[in-house]
Design a protein around this motif. Structure first.
Motif, PDB file in Angstrom:
ATOM      1  N   GLY A  82       7.759  44.189   7.724  1.00  0.00           N
ATOM      2  CA  GLY A  82       9.033  44.775   7.358  1.00  0.00           C
ATOM      3  C   GLY A  82       9.805  43.892   6.400  1.00  0.00           C
ATOM      4  N   PRO A  83      11.119  44.141   6.254  1.00  0.00           N
ATOM      5  CA  PRO A  83      11.948  43.353   5.330  1.00  0.00           C
ATOM      6  C   PRO A  83      11.881  41.866   5.634  1.00  0.00           C
ATOM      7  CG  PRO A  83      13.144  45.279   6.120  1.00  0.00           C
ATOM      8  CD  PRO A  83      11.879  45.201   6.929  1.00  0.00           C
ATOM      9  N   VAL A  84      11.843  41.064   4.576  1.00  0.00           N
ATOM     10  CA  VAL A  84      11.779  39.615   4.724  1.00  0.00           C
ATOM     11  C   VAL A  84      13.136  39.099   5.198  1.00  0.00           C
ATOM     12  CG1 VAL A  84      11.462  37.424   3.522  1.00  0.00           C
ATOM     13  CG2 VAL A  84      10.014  39.389   2.964  1.00  0.00           C
ATOM     14  N   THR A  85      13.092  38.239   6.221  1.00  0.00           N
ATOM     15  CA  THR A  85      14.316  37.631   6.723  1.00  0.00           C
ATOM     16  C   THR A  85      14.227  36.129   6.549  1.00  0.00           C
ATOM     17  OG1 THR A  85      13.418  37.458   8.964  1.00  0.00           O
ATOM     18  CG2 THR A  85      14.652  39.454   8.428  1.00  0.00           C
ATOM     19  N   GLY A  86      15.341  35.464   6.658  1.00  0.00           N
ATOM     20  CA  GLY A  86      15.304  34.009   6.547  1.00  0.00           C
ATOM     21  C   GLY A  86      16.647  33.469   6.100  1.00  0.00           C
ATOM     22  N   ASN A  87      16.851  32.224   6.392  1.00  0.00           N
ATOM     23  CA  ASN A  87      18.084  31.537   6.038  1.00  0.00           C
ATOM     24  C   ASN A  87      17.950  31.008   4.613  1.00  0.00           C
ATOM     25  OD1 ASN A  87      20.048  29.487   5.690  1.00  0.00           O
ATOM     26  ND2 ASN A  87      20.228  29.267   7.904  1.00  0.00           N
ATOM     27  N   VAL A  88      18.796  31.501   3.703  1.00  0.00           N
ATOM     28  CA  VAL A  88      18.661  31.111   2.304  1.00  0.00           C
ATOM     29  C   VAL A  88      18.906  29.619   2.120  1.00  0.00           C
ATOM     30  CG1 VAL A  88      21.065  31.676   1.750  1.00  0.00           C
ATOM     31  CG2 VAL A  88      19.337  31.693  -0.060  1.00  0.00           C
ATOM     32  N   LEU A  89      19.810  29.029   2.910  1.00  0.00           N
ATOM     33  CA  LEU A  89      20.078  27.598   2.794  1.00  0.00           C
ATOM     34  C   LEU A  89      18.863  26.785   3.247  1.00  0.00           C
ATOM     35  CD1 LEU A  89      23.769  27.434   4.062  1.00  0.00           C
ATOM     36  CD2 LEU A  89      22.927  27.559   1.707  1.00  0.00           C
ATOM     37  N   GLY A 226      12.450  31.299   9.554  1.00  0.00           N
ATOM     38  CA  GLY A 226      13.113  31.486   8.272  1.00  0.00           C
ATOM     39  C   GLY A 226      12.549  30.705   7.111  1.00  0.00           C
ATOM     40  N   LEU A 227      11.381  30.083   7.288  1.00  0.00           N
ATOM     41  CA  LEU A 227      10.753  29.334   6.201  1.00  0.00           C
ATOM     42  C   LEU A 227       9.919  30.254   5.325  1.00  0.00           C
ATOM     43  CD1 LEU A 227       9.603  26.231   8.273  1.00  0.00           C
ATOM     44  CD2 LEU A 227      11.358  26.218   6.485  1.00  0.00           C
ATOM     45  N   ASP A 228       9.726  29.853   4.082  1.00  0.00           N
ATOM     46  CA  ASP A 228       8.897  30.608   3.148  1.00  0.00           C
ATOM     47  C   ASP A 228       7.449  30.135   3.307  1.00  0.00           C
ATOM     48  OD1 ASP A 228       7.560  31.744   1.033  1.00  0.00           O
ATOM     49  OD2 ASP A 228       9.133  31.343  -0.438  1.00  0.00           O
ATOM     50  N   PRO A 229       6.552  30.972   3.825  1.00  0.00           N
ATOM     51  CA  PRO A 229       5.175  30.524   4.073  1.00  0.00           C
ATOM     52  C   PRO A 229       4.383  30.233   2.815  1.00  0.00           C
ATOM     53  CG  PRO A 229       5.368  32.877   4.455  1.00  0.00           C
ATOM     54  CD  PRO A 229       6.761  32.365   4.228  1.00  0.00           C
TER      55      PRO A 229
END
Length: 344
Positions: A82-89, A226-229
């Motif tokens: 589904g939609p990508v989630t995560g903390n932008v900071l 919330g990390l970018d894999p």
């Protein structure tokens, strides 16, 4: 703490998966064979030619259930979520750290080498009396070399390329004695070196299959915090490659995969007849053997071990999530360094 939800593996080609209310239903030849409530499901992994209804795909996306499509032999094809989630900071901190990743890479490599050594030490405890004197001497020598490598990496201020060189040196040492850890009566199940894309012998086919499963779990762990894999530290960025997930699995591979593969062949749960050779020389697991491996994988993930940094016991299946959490805390500045996971 994250609940250890079920991963459902569909290995029967020709099966049909559909949504029925808030349940996943698996049909084979028009007969219902399995039913799993969505709230009990963490991810769905499908092997080979299996029909997945559009309604089920949509339900999985809305419920945060990842759908992974693999070839029959376990090779990755696609991932639907589904939609990508995560903390932008957090992700900005991750991208910034990836430009100077030496400290994180050092921790990952220390954990990997220490766990490789732990696998060898465990085999020494189990099979010391069965080793011929020259073999015993060789394995002991490698464990000593690995211990020195850990100390060297820990105290060094090496560049990224030098750290990668140490990781490669440790891998060569570790796999140079890997064949001595195998106790299968089948001559075909032996170790002559790592082969990938395709694996050319039964043990490499088993390792590749299990590494695929671990990569999936590590990627899910990265996304859960919330990390970018896709942006890693040890592994270079490449389009379509989950570099951070590959980083996270490095320290876990010796224990979660290598040790399990050795157990399966040494306990004779897998024999040479459980593998088949395809055109071009590729070796793959047969369907019944895949089911045996998947069952063992799920049971392995339920085993509990002490987390040295947290001081608590946790199922092995949660270790990727705990490590992703430790990495996120380090990137946010809550921890001075990323603490690797050690098998004890």
């Amino acid at each position: 703490m994250k609940k250890l939800l079920n991963t459902v593996y569909i290995t029967t080609e020709g099966a049909a998966l559909r949504k029925d209310g808030e349940n996943l239903v698996a049909d084979v030849d028009g007969v219902e064979r399995a039913r799993v409530p969505f709230h009990m499901l963490g991810s769905l992994v499908v092997f080979g030619a299996v029909y997945v209804s559009p309604a089920l795909i949509g339900a999985c996306a809305r419920s945060g259930i990842t759908l992974v499509l693999l070839e029959r032999n376990g090779r990755f094809l696609a991932r639907v979520e589904g939609p990508v989630t995560g903390n932008v900071l957090l992700r900005r901190a991750q991208y910034k750290s990836s430009d100077e990743p030496e400290d994180i890479v050092r921790s990952i490599i220390i954990g990997k080498i220490a766990n490789q050594r732990a696998v060898l030490m465990r085999s020494l405890r189990d099979y010391r009396d069965e080793f011929a004197p020259p073999v015993l001497e060789r394995v002991v020598h490698v464990t000593d070399r690995l211990a020195r490598l850990v100390r060297r990496v820990e105290k060094s201020e090496d560049t990224l390329d030098q750290l990668r060189g140490s990781e490669g040196e440790a891998a060569n040492l570790y796999f140079s004695v890997f064949d001595h850890l195998i106790r299968s009566p089948d001559a075909e199940i032996c170790w002559q070196g790592r082969s990938r894309r395709p694996p050319l012998d039964p043990l490499n086919a088993l390792l590749s299959f299990l590494y695929t499963l671990l990569t999936h779990d590590c990627r899910s762990a990265c996304e859960s915090v919330g990390l970018d894999p896709a942006v890693g530290f040890l592994h270079r960025d490449r389009p379509g490659r989950p570099s951070l997930a590959l980083d996270l699995m490095e320290e876990l591979r010796p224990v979660l995969v290598d040790r399990l593969a050795l157990s399966l062949v040494n306990r004779r749960q897998l024999r040479a007849g459980d593998f088949e050779v395809r055109d071009g020389g590729a070796v793959v697991l047969k369907e019944d053997a895949r089911k045996t491996v998947l069952t063992a994988w799920q049971e392995r993930k339920k085993e509990e071990r002490q987390h040295a940094f947290l001081g608590e016991k946790a199922p092995l299946g949660l270790v990727p999530y705990l490590q992703a959490q430790m990495l996120a805390r380090h990137l946010r500045g809550d921890l001075d360094a990323y603490p690797p996971w050690f098998w004890k």
